[in-house]
Motif scaffolding. Structure first.
Motif, PDB file in Angstrom:
ATOM      1  N   TYR A 561       0.926  -1.212   0.035  1.00  0.00           N
ATOM      2  CA  TYR A 561      -0.080   0.056   0.058  1.00  0.00           C
ATOM      3  C   TYR A 561       0.826   1.261  -0.017  1.00  0.00           C
ATOM      4  O   TYR A 561       0.511   2.250  -0.804  1.00  0.00           O
ATOM      5  N   GLU A 562       1.845   1.264   0.817  1.00  0.00           N
ATOM      6  CA  GLU A 562       2.864   2.439   0.932  1.00  0.00           C
ATOM      7  C   GLU A 562       3.508   2.652  -0.565  1.00  0.00           C
ATOM      8  O   GLU A 562       3.696   3.882  -0.969  1.00  0.00           O
ATOM      9  N   SER A 563       3.831   1.740  -1.206  1.00  0.00           N
ATOM     10  CA  SER A 563       4.533   1.903  -2.861  1.00  0.00           C
ATOM     11  C   SER A 563       3.532   2.396  -3.555  1.00  0.00           C
ATOM     12  O   SER A 563       3.837   3.318  -4.584  1.00  0.00           O
ATOM     13  N   VAL A 564       2.315   1.873  -3.520  1.00  0.00           N
ATOM     14  CA  VAL A 564       0.997   2.594  -4.211  1.00  0.00           C
ATOM     15  C   VAL A 564       0.856   3.962  -4.232  1.00  0.00           C
ATOM     16  O   VAL A 564       0.777   4.800  -4.964  1.00  0.00           O
ATOM     17  N   ALA A 565       0.913   4.430  -2.572  1.00  0.00           N
ATOM     18  CA  ALA A 565       0.894   5.602  -2.304  1.00  0.00           C
ATOM     19  C   ALA A 565       1.799   6.575  -2.853  1.00  0.00           C
ATOM     20  O   ALA A 565       1.800   7.821  -3.361  1.00  0.00           O
ATOM     21  N   ASN A 566       3.162   5.865  -2.965  1.00  0.00           N
ATOM     22  CA  ASN A 566       4.466   6.867  -3.381  1.00  0.00           C
ATOM     23  C   ASN A 566       4.298   6.972  -4.901  1.00  0.00           C
ATOM     24  O   ASN A 566       4.511   7.988  -5.389  1.00  0.00           O
ATOM     25  N   ASP A 567       3.676   6.020  -5.468  1.00  0.00           N
ATOM     26  CA  ASP A 567       3.771   6.162  -6.971  1.00  0.00           C
ATOM     27  C   ASP A 567       2.497   7.308  -7.482  1.00  0.00           C
ATOM     28  O   ASP A 567       2.891   7.963  -8.174  1.00  0.00           O
ATOM     29  N   LEU A 568       1.476   7.108  -6.538  1.00  0.00           N
ATOM     30  CA  LEU A 568       0.349   8.422  -6.680  1.00  0.00           C
ATOM     31  C   LEU A 568       1.009   9.516  -6.410  1.00  0.00           C
ATOM     32  O   LEU A 568       0.720  10.611  -7.243  1.00  0.00           O
ATOM     33  N   GLU A 569       1.608   9.538  -5.297  1.00  0.00           N
ATOM     34  CA  GLU A 569       2.295  11.097  -5.188  1.00  0.00           C
ATOM     35  C   GLU A 569       3.175  11.577  -6.258  1.00  0.00           C
ATOM     36  O   GLU A 569       3.368  12.746  -6.392  1.00  0.00           O
ATOM     37  N   LEU A 570       4.052  10.740  -6.672  1.00  0.00           N
ATOM     38  CA  LEU A 570       5.072  11.068  -7.703  1.00  0.00           C
ATOM     39  C   LEU A 570       4.132  11.677  -9.004  1.00  0.00           C
ATOM     40  O   LEU A 570       4.417  12.693  -9.539  1.00  0.00           O
ATOM     41  N   TRP A 571       3.038  10.554  -9.225  1.00  0.00           N
ATOM     42  CA  TRP A 571       2.182  11.327 -10.296  1.00  0.00           C
ATOM     43  C   TRP A 571       1.692  12.520 -10.170  1.00  0.00           C
ATOM     44  O   TRP A 571       1.573  13.644 -11.043  1.00  0.00           O
ATOM     45  N   SER A 572       1.161  12.822  -9.057  1.00  0.00           N
ATOM     46  CA  SER A 572       0.509  14.088  -8.643  1.00  0.00           C
ATOM     47  C   SER A 572       1.442  15.044  -8.838  1.00  0.00           C
ATOM     48  O   SER A 572       1.072  16.230  -9.108  1.00  0.00           O
ATOM     49  N   LYS A 573       2.791  15.041  -8.091  1.00  0.00           N
ATOM     50  CA  LYS A 573       3.684  16.124  -8.357  1.00  0.00           C
ATOM     51  C   LYS A 573       3.949  16.433  -9.905  1.00  0.00           C
ATOM     52  O   LYS A 573       4.134  17.550 -10.080  1.00  0.00           O
TER      53      LYS A 573
END
Length: 654
Positions: A561-573
């Protein structure tokens, strides 16, 4: 014969270091030319961090007395000129042992007391409590001292049957698996629960992590080991005795802990060790070879692996041959063939993953940076048109031009409130997604399964509950994917309006695809199913074992789940950084346009000077663009062919 594992690993390390060096220099060059926004900086940092901190774990698994520690000595530590891991007759490694290197930690052996098994915390939680570990310093230049210190991993102690039961080493319903009682009715158990060796060995410094596991009884007692550590290893070496082949206990370890492992086929190897026990004068070389081939075929069939994954080796002869520089004995030991297969499986797998991540990262970086250059180029083009239109015009026309620019600036400043509103909606939607991926939400999802595992007696219905929980986990991931797609659609519509109104060139990056994380959850589900079968029914009767199994599962899923959140955060940035960059460049453009008009009003030569400056600025942008293309193409070439590692400076001034 191809390069050994050590040689392949050193080449892999050299490639990683050179790539990280060039990435760092690329970042410095981009910062110096004001081409670094938040998304680009984040992407560079992640790529550089991934390269520098990349870890490759090799797990060695076997029943007791299969020569596992000797094999580790032979492959990795022959340069010491002696055994480093304890490898005497009988049981040696009594607790799971990790060998790695962390420059932030002293050179030492850290040991977790076995009494910690009386508490419910898992290994991951105990790692955060260094004060509970016993630390033994290691003197790097003294191989004898290191070897003596590491003998502690073989230490045992005597406990009562009640204590052994509480620690998970005694099962009333499985008497055949229990250790023997001594004359006083005491049971021998490991003195330590887990060992971590921190050494600045060249391979360990480059990111190699070696996991040395004990036999079946100790492995089965630590669910976190087989649920988290072994499945996440990049390669598993399973060791059998060449004279015995696959015994019942070997088959139990394979079926219960390794058969469902997630490693690729090339990264799972079976070693028939101690082939030197078959070397005698009563059989011809051909007879010995035929016997080995039969053992290989039988082992491959029983374990369900390809024949080329079963390799005959003499770890002891290989170690001696390396120390004595005896090439003939080394070849006869079979060790070079194993090292080549191990290196090919691991290096090929890791380099493919890193190359894919790096290529995608550099391509995105190139796109995002090119967009910044295009914004500047467009602003210069607009200024050039404005200034050329002023040639031969009087002061009133120039003043009118200045008033118009100021009016555009005021209108633009008013529009930023709408842009901030869009960002607020974006942040709220993203926060909702992160909430679904949070530890609290995961705990709630796992609660029914945890309750089923902790019920007394037979765990009736636990398998059905398990399947339902994993369906919910996959549904959550599908929901996150849908939410990301909706956020992208919302941003796309907003960006389209801003592009039309203000001449921006905003483009929303594609929403991240989370299928690989879904596959990882499916692999975790498959790997845990073995613990819910008939073979583990009696173990599941023990509340401590069931709770440890649940905690280990929770830790593993939380990391996904943390890896998914990290990918989403990078995409958002990546999306919001574009907006920031274009807002910043537009504000700079207004300031430059007003400054240019003021200079023209103050001096007759100001117009032509400014036009010349813009022409020079356009030429400079083209030079930056060309140099950026050259740098990224060289990095892409290095990503595609790690063999071509040359240390040269590609960051000459543009």
């Amino acid at each position: 014969m191809g390069p050994s594992f050590n040689e392949q690993f050193e080449q892999h390390g050299a490639w990683r270091r050179e790539f990280a060096r060039q990435l760092k220099q690329l970042g410095e060059w981009m910062s110096a030319h004001d081409l670094m926004d938040a998304a680009v900086q984040e992407r560079l940092q992640r790529l550089e961090g991934q390269l520098r901190s990349d870890r490759i774990m090799v797990a060695f698994v076997a029943e007791f007395s299969r020569g596992k520690s000797e094999l580790i000595n032979a492959i990795f530590f022959a340069d010491y000129g002696r055994r480093i891991m304890p490898a005497s007759a009988g049981r040696t490694t009594m607790c799971p042992t990790e060998l790695g290197y962390d420059p932030q930690v002293p050179h030492c052996l850290r040991l977790l007391p076995i009494e910690t098994r009386l508490q419910m915390q898992g290994l991951a939680e105990w790692r955060l409590k260094p004060e509970r570990w016993v630390e033994v310093p290691l003197q790097v230049g003294d191989a004898d001292q290191i070897s003596r210190a590491l003998e502690k991993v073989a230490q045992v102690r005597k406990v009562s049957v009640d204590d052994a039961r509480a620690m998970g080493f005694w099962h009333d319903d499985m008497p055949d698996d229990n250790p023997s009682l001594d004359a006083q009715g005491m049971v021998e158990v490991p003195l330590w629960r887990h060992a971590i060796i921190n050494l600045p060995h060249p391979l360990l410094k480059q990111g190699l992590v070696i996991l040395d596991t004990p036999g079946l009884n100790a492995v089965g007692a630590e669910p976190e080991l087989t649920v988290n550590l072994i499945p996440q290893a990049h390669a598993v070496v399973f060791i059998l005795g060449a004279d015995t082949g696959v015994t019942r206990s070997d088959l139990s370890i394979w079926r219960e802990h390794l058969a469902a492992a997630s490693q690729g086929a090339d990264a799972r190897l079976v070693v028939l060790n101690k082939i030197d026990t078959l070397w005698d004068t009563l059989n011809s070389a051909q007879q010995i070879q035929d016997q080995l081939e039969r053992q290989r075929q039988t082992s491959a069939e029983m374990l369900g692996v390809r024949l080329d994954q079963v390799l005959p080796v003499s770890a002891q002869k290989g170690l001696v041959a390396k120390i004595q520089c005896d090439d003939v004995m080394l070849e006869a030991s079979g060790l070079p063939v194993l090292e080549e297969a191990l290196g090919r499986g691991i290096m090929g797998q890791r380099q493919a993953i890193l190359r894919s991540a790096i290529s995608a990262g550099i391509a995105s970086l190139r796109t995002e940076t090119a967009r910044v250059l295009n914004i500047r180029r467009r602003d210069l083009d607009e200024q050039m048109l404005e200034l050329r239109s002023l040639r031969g015009k009087n002061s009133s026309v120039i003043l009118a031009m200045r008033n118009r620019i100021e009016q555009e600036q005021r209108e633009f400043d008013l529009s930023t409130t709408r842009i901030h509103a869009v960002r607020a909606v974006h942040i709220k939607l993203l926060r909702d997604v992160f909430h679904k991926l949070g530890s609290k939400a995961l705990k709630e999802q796992l609660a029914p399964l945890m309750a089923s595992l902790q019920q007394k007696g037979l765990k009736l219905g636990v398998r059905k509950q398990y399947e339902e929980v994993f369906r919910e986990l996959q549904d959550t991931l599908d929901g996150v994917q849908s939410a990301a797609t909706e956020i992208q659609a919302m941003l796309e519509g907003t960006f389209r309006q801003l592009n039309a109104e203000f001449g921006f060139s905003l483009q929303v990056p594609a929403a991240p695809q989370l299928q690989e994380f879904g596959n990882e959850i499916a692999r975790i589900e498959q790997g845990h199913l073995q613990y819910l079968g008939m073979g583990n029914t009696l173990k599941l009767l023990q509340p401590e074992f069931a709770e440890r199994l649940g905690r280990a599962l929770s830790i593993r899923l939380r990391s996904v789940y943390e890896s998914v959140a990290n990918d989403l955060e990078l995409w958002s940035k990546s999306a919001t950084a574009q907006l920031d960059a274009q807002l910043r460049e537009r504000k700079r453009s207004f300031a430059r346009r007003i400054e240019a008009v003021d200079r023209i009003q103050q001096a007759a030569t100001g117009l032509e000077e400014r036009i010349t400056e813009i022409e020079e600025g356009e030429a400079e942008l083209q030079r930056l663009d060309d140099h950026l293309l050259q740098l990224t193409e060289q990095l892409m070439a290095l990503a595609e062919d790690p063999a071509e590692v040359e240390h040269h400076d590609i960051f000459a001034p543009a």
